[in-house]
Design an enzyme around this catalytic site. Structure first.
Site, short mmCIF file in Angstrom:
data_model
loop_
_atom_site.label_atom_id
_atom_site.label_comp_id
_atom_site.label_asym_id
_atom_site.label_seq_id
_atom_site.Cartn_x
_atom_site.Cartn_y
_atom_site.Cartn_z
N HIS A 287 0.85 -1.20 0.00
CA HIS A 287 0.00 0.00 0.00
C HIS A 287 0.89 1.25 0.00
O HIS A 287 1.91 1.29 0.69
CB HIS A 287 -0.89 -0.01 1.25
CG HIS A 287 -1.64 1.27 1.49
ND1 HIS A 287 -2.62 1.73 0.64
CD2 HIS A 287 -1.53 2.20 2.47
CE1 HIS A 287 -3.10 2.88 1.11
NE2 HIS A 287 -2.44 3.18 2.21
N ASN A 288 0.49 2.25 -0.80
CA ASN A 288 1.27 3.49 -0.88
C ASN A 288 2.77 3.18 -0.99
O ASN A 288 3.60 3.65 -0.21
CB ASN A 288 1.02 4.38 0.34
CG ASN A 288 -0.35 5.06 0.28
OD1 ASN A 288 -1.06 4.93 -0.71
ND2 ASN A 288 -0.70 5.77 1.32
N GLU A 317 1.24 -0.17 -5.45
CA GLU A 317 0.24 0.89 -5.66
C GLU A 317 0.91 2.14 -6.20
O GLU A 317 1.99 2.54 -5.76
CB GLU A 317 -0.49 1.21 -4.35
CG GLU A 317 -1.60 2.23 -4.55
CD GLU A 317 -2.32 2.59 -3.26
OE1 GLU A 317 -3.47 3.05 -3.34
OE2 GLU A 317 -1.74 2.42 -2.18
N ASP A 319 -0.28 6.09 -6.79
CA ASP A 319 -1.24 7.19 -6.69
C ASP A 319 -0.85 8.23 -7.74
O ASP A 319 0.14 8.95 -7.57
CB ASP A 319 -1.21 7.82 -5.30
CG ASP A 319 -1.87 6.93 -4.27
OD1 ASP A 319 -2.31 5.84 -4.65
OD2 ASP A 319 -1.94 7.32 -3.10
N HIS A 334 1.17 11.14 -2.49
CA HIS A 334 -0.03 11.03 -1.66
C HIS A 334 -0.74 12.38 -1.73
O HIS A 334 -0.30 13.34 -1.11
CB HIS A 334 0.37 10.71 -0.22
CG HIS A 334 -0.75 10.10 0.59
ND1 HIS A 334 -2.00 10.65 0.64
CD2 HIS A 334 -0.80 8.98 1.36
CE1 HIS A 334 -2.77 9.91 1.42
NE2 HIS A 334 -2.06 8.88 1.86
N GLU A 368 -4.26 4.24 -8.39
CA GLU A 368 -5.25 5.14 -7.79
C GLU A 368 -5.19 6.40 -8.64
O GLU A 368 -4.35 7.26 -8.46
CB GLU A 368 -4.92 5.44 -6.33
CG GLU A 368 -6.01 6.22 -5.62
CD GLU A 368 -5.73 6.41 -4.14
OE1 GLU A 368 -5.95 7.53 -3.66
OE2 GLU A 368 -5.29 5.45 -3.50
#
Length: 960
Positions: A287-288, A317, A319, A334, A368
């Site tokens: 994640h991230n 991931e 973003d 982020h 994302e």
């Protein structure tokens, strides 16, 4: 590099030797250093930047994924550089090297000390004393060195040739004596002799070191031949070897060998079937991925993608946001959290370089996507241009994207990168993509024509920047048709088996039956679905993939416990890899199995549609045998180089009913981090109903409750017996020498009261010998055995009696079931009548409670209104602005009139609300009664069918 591949060592003239441990090396790259200081030092040595191209080897190492250091080596030519690069890569990505036995760890540490020489090429005594400082005075170490005939002064040096491994091993035994193994040795041989014979060793191996649940053919019992092989391999005394005996030293050497590892070594290889659909695997997920620390105000790094993929992760991931420059080149960050950013294209390049170094199985990029459509086109083009054939842009021919068609397997998708993103509807995507391509082609022709026309007037051609600007203007000028999904058609066209969709419910997903659709849930939402629809969640994960990610409130990048979601079959349980907490340790320990390839096959019952599994079940699953696991901790070795107190904690993680945390811990042993002896009572995990999902965690803490070392051991593959558990740091990197010595007992779970029966079934020979002994005891009492002839006559009579009884029994059973059916119907009616009476009684109580509530509300509002009226009258009477009595009385009348109207309205609203509540209760109670009556009819119908089915079975049996 040493012969075992443990260390990379180098020594400059006039300087001490330096060592880099292979287990700490993450990657080998062929890149030129960017640090100006390093470049200037190389230039001083006569190496210009052009000379470094193809000659430089960059070694990235560190204790975890964030704290990294880079070491550069310059080869004489490109061939040597290539040879070193390939050789080092083959060594560092051998994941079994992280699970070596304590004896190998001792050899590795001896080699480290041997390489850490001073300027004279000798080994300083001071380096040795630092290794064994904890709990021992330097005098004791000096004396041990002296006893071995080695230099023992504080400032002495030891010749390399004198410091052999045998000397080092003997030194460790003097400084860290194994009294616990001595006690075990005496227990086995009775304490009367100083060796074990073959029979004693065989008994120990079969009774203590072997899992009784194992198949005897695949895992045969130890015999004299195998026991003799162990003696020949580990017994150092040649005289004892010839006699087939084993000393305590040989016994100790066996216990710390690879042959006595705590897990089956084949579990560390690729041993699972990789031909199942992708939804049937747990997938290591991040994640991230770009963050090196906090979620808020944190630093983003391209390097994190390399480190995470090299550690075996298969889902990362990204973003994605529009950039800040003139061209708004996409960035990864982020959003709205004050984090730094990195370029999307740099991330894609890093992924390409490291995607298939640690594993050949597919990598999933979880987008994302916050970009505008023009920038989404750039995302797609960067992926296509940089990944090339690695990117899966079209579905495989054998696995069309149609409802009901399963996902391809991990083997089918080897060396492929998949993109997880939303996708347009097929018809919308096709039309928009065609229109966009036409627009781009028309623009390119126009640009080309204009360039030719301007060529005569202006001889300067179009450079790359101008071309890029023209293409960007062309992309921006396109008018997108309105669509429900804000996705560029070009990006949409390269999304296939990981198509992100909004989750509309388990029933909708089951009805649609589209296996390539997947949804993401934050941990809170996921837990909510687990609480309300656990079985449906498991069934959903049998068919299609789900991704779980941490909730937004975890600004410190902490992790949730992943086990609860693995229990539900969620494939991508995404964690913050930059945070080496307990959750991350469980993740790394679990995915260490199956060759650390990032994919673990789920248990059979979590894949098959004909099986039902409740992750909150407290009873054994059909087809799965529950287990009992017992752990007894005896001692620790080389836990710390400091003089501190230590204790060991043993936890189990699995299904909620199997999970036991912070319940089992040893006593604290003070002021000894070298060889504490705990001798704890056995820690019994009495009933592990699902061993396939359970993991054991053994952790050592100091007297300030700080973690010293830990190890995660999945129960599937755990070996029983006396084992040394090599510990890891919080980032799952192996500690140099730290081990915990314990005894592990694994058995089939037996409910209370059945142990004697199970013992007889598991060892019938022993049971029969007991029976024979009892017969002999009966003979001694004068009870003789019957003759053989009498036995034959008796057997014939018994057969006749049994045959007649079978006929009688069949008739009796038919009669019994006829009566039972009538009694059953009567009993069901009586039960439901009783339930109806209870329901009516409870409904009456509910009505009374509601009436009492309404009465209290009416009383409260009247009291409130009276108080309001009194306070208002009091306020008027105390109002000094009113000069005469008539005015005061008039004001009081107006106030009373207004209050009366207001109070009547309040009471009217209360009455209407109470009437509505009463009506709702009456409707609900009528529905309850109707459901009860309906249930009565269904149960009676089911009873009739069941009795008919049972009669059929009885008749068939009787006829046979």
């Amino acid at each position: 590099m040493d012969e075992f591949g443990f260390f990379l060592t180098w020594k400059s003239e006039g300087k001490e030797g330096q060592v880099l441990e292979s287990s700490l090396i993450n990657s080998i790259r062929s890149t030129i250093p960017k640090d100006p200081k390093i470049l200037s030092s190389l230039e001083a040595m006569g190496k210009s930047e052009s000379d470094l191209e193809g000659h430089t080897i960059c070694i990235c190492s560190g204790p975890d994924l964030v704290n990294l250091s880079f070491t550069y080596m310059v080869a004489q030519n490109t061939d040597v550089a290539m040879q070193w690069t390939e050789g080092l890569r083959s060594l560092i990505h051998n994941f079994r090297a992280n699970s070596v036995c304590p004896m190998t760890c001792l050899r590795r540490h001896w080699m480290r000390l041997s390489f850490l020489t001073n300027v004279n090429g000798k080994i300083p005594v001071r380096s040795i004393t630092r290794t064994f400082a904890s709990g021992k005075t330097e005098k004791g170490i000096f004396q041990a060195l002296k006893d071995l005939g080695l230099p023992s002064g504080k400032n002495d040096d030891i010749e390399h040739s004198l410091f052999t491994f045998d000397k080092f091993y003997a030194l460790t035994q003097k400084i860290c004596p194994r009294t616990d193994i001595e006690e075990l040795f005496k227990k086995i041989n009775g304490g009367k002799i100083d060796h074990l014979n073959i029979d004693q060793l065989i008994h120990f191996l079969n009774e203590s070191q072997r899992d009784p649940r194992l198949n005897e053919i695949l895992f045969p019992f130890y015999d004299s031949k195998r026991a003799m092989q162990i003696i020949e391999r580990y017994e150092p005394d040649e005289k004892l070897r010839r006699r087939g005996l084993m000393s305590s030293d040989g016994f100790c050497r066996y216990l710390i060998s690879d042959e006595n590892a705590p897990v089956f070594q084949d579990r560390l290889e690729l041993y699972q079937d990789m031909g199942h659909p992708l939804a049937h695997y747990f997938i290591s997920s991040s994640h991230n991925t770009y963050l090196t620390g906090r979620q808020f105000g944190g630093k983003s790094s391209v390097e994190m993608y390399r480190q995470v993929l090299l550690s075996g992760c298969r889902c990362v991931e990204l973003d994605c946001w529009d950039g800040k420059g003139e061209d708004q080149d996409p960035i990864v960050t982020h959003g709205k959290a004050m984090c730094t950013d990195v370029l999307f294209k740099d991330v894609i390049q890093a992924i390409k370089e490291t995607a298939f170094v640690a594993s050949e199985y597919p990598v999933i990029l979880s987008f994302e996507n916050h970009c505008t459509k023009p920038q989404q086109y750039k995302l797609a083009r960067y992926c296509e241009d940089i990944f090339g054939e690695l990117l899966l842009t079209e579905p495989l021919e054998a696995f069309p994207m149609e409802p009901g068609r399963p996902l391809p397997s991990a083997s089918d998708l080897k060396w492929k990168i998949l993109i997880k993103n939303r996708r347009l509807k097929p018809e919308v995507e096709q039309k928009e993509l065609e229109d966009f391509k036409k627009h781009m082609e028309a623009g390119e022709i126009s640009t080309s024509t204009n360039a030719e026309e301007d060529n005569d007037a202006e001889p300067i051609g179009m450079n790359g920047a101008e071309t890029s600007v023209d293409v960007q203007d062309l992309i921006n000028s396109y008018h997108y048709v309105a669509a429900t999904t804000n996705v560029h058609p070009y990006l949409s066209s390269i999304v296939n088996y990981a198509q992100a969709v909004k989750f509309l419910g388990f029933e909708v997903a089951e009805e649609n039956n589209i296996h390539h659709n997947m949804s993401s849930f934050n941990e809170t939402t996921g837990l909510g679905y687990l609480k309300t629809s656990a079985i449906e969640f498991v069934n959903y994960n049998k068919r299609q993939m789900s991704r779980i990610y941490p909730k937004g409130g975890r600004v410190d990048s902490s992790n949730y416990m992943p086990q609860i979601f693995w229990n539900a079959g969620c494939q991508m349980v995404s964690l913050n890899f930059q945070t080496p907490d307990l959750a991350m340790q469980l993740n790394q320990g679990k995915f260490e199995y199956n060759g650390s390839c990032g994919y673990l096959l789920k248990p059979d019952f979590m894949c098959r549609p004909d099986r039902t599994f409740d992750p909150f079940s407290e009873t054994p699953v059909d087809g799965v045998i529950a287990a009992t696991c017992t752990v007894q901790v005896f001692s620790g070795q080389f836990l710390s180089d400091k003089k501190l107190g230590t204790y060991v904690e043993v936890d189990m993680y699995g299904l909620p009913t199997d999970t036991i945390r912070r319940e089992f811990r040893t006593k604290m042993v003070m002021n000894n981090g070298l060889n504490p002896v705990y001798s704890s009572e056995p820690f019994v995990f009495r009933k592990v109903i699902l061993p396939d999902l359970a993991v054991l965690r053994i952790a050592v803490y100091d007297d300030s409750n700080k973690l010293i070392g830990q190890r995660i051991l999945p129960l599937d593959g755990l070996q029983a017996g006396y084992r040394h558990i090599s510990l890891r740091n919080e980032g799952n990197k192996p500690l140099s020498l730290a081990t915990v010595f314990c005894k592990i007992i694994l058995k089939t779970y037996v409910p209370d009261g059945f142990s004697a029966i199970v013992d007889a079934l598991s060892d019938p020979k022993k049971y029969l010998s007991i029976c024979e002994k009892r017969v002999d005891q009966m003979k001694a009492m004068g009870i003789e055995e019957v003759s053989t002839v009498f036995c034959l006559i008796f057997v014939a009579q018994v057969r006749n009696v049994v045959a007649q009884q079978s006929v009688d029994w069949s008739a009796m059973v038919r009669s019994h079931h006829t009566e039972a059916r009538g009694l059953g119907d009567q009993h069901v009616l009586q039960q439901f009548e009783h339930l109806r009476t209870l329901l009516l009684s409870i409904q009456q109580q509910h009505r009374q409670q509601l009436q009492l509530l309404h009465n209290r509300q009416g009383k409260d509002i009247r009291a409130k209104q009276a108080k309001t009226s009194m306070e208002s009258g009091k306020a008027i009477s105390q109002d000094k602005s009113i000069k005469n009595k008539a005015e005061r009385e008039r004001r009081v009348r107006e106030l009373n009139s207004g209050n009366t109207k207001k109070f009547l309205e309040e009471r009217k609203r209360l009455y209407l609300r109470q009437s509505k509540e009463t009506e709702q209760l009456q409707v609900a109670q009528r529905e309850q009664l109707e459901k009860l009556e309906k249930s009565i009819q269904q149960v009676l119908l089911f009873t009739v069918k069941a009795c008919f089915h049972h009669h059929g079975k009885i008749n068939v049996y009787t006829h046979y």
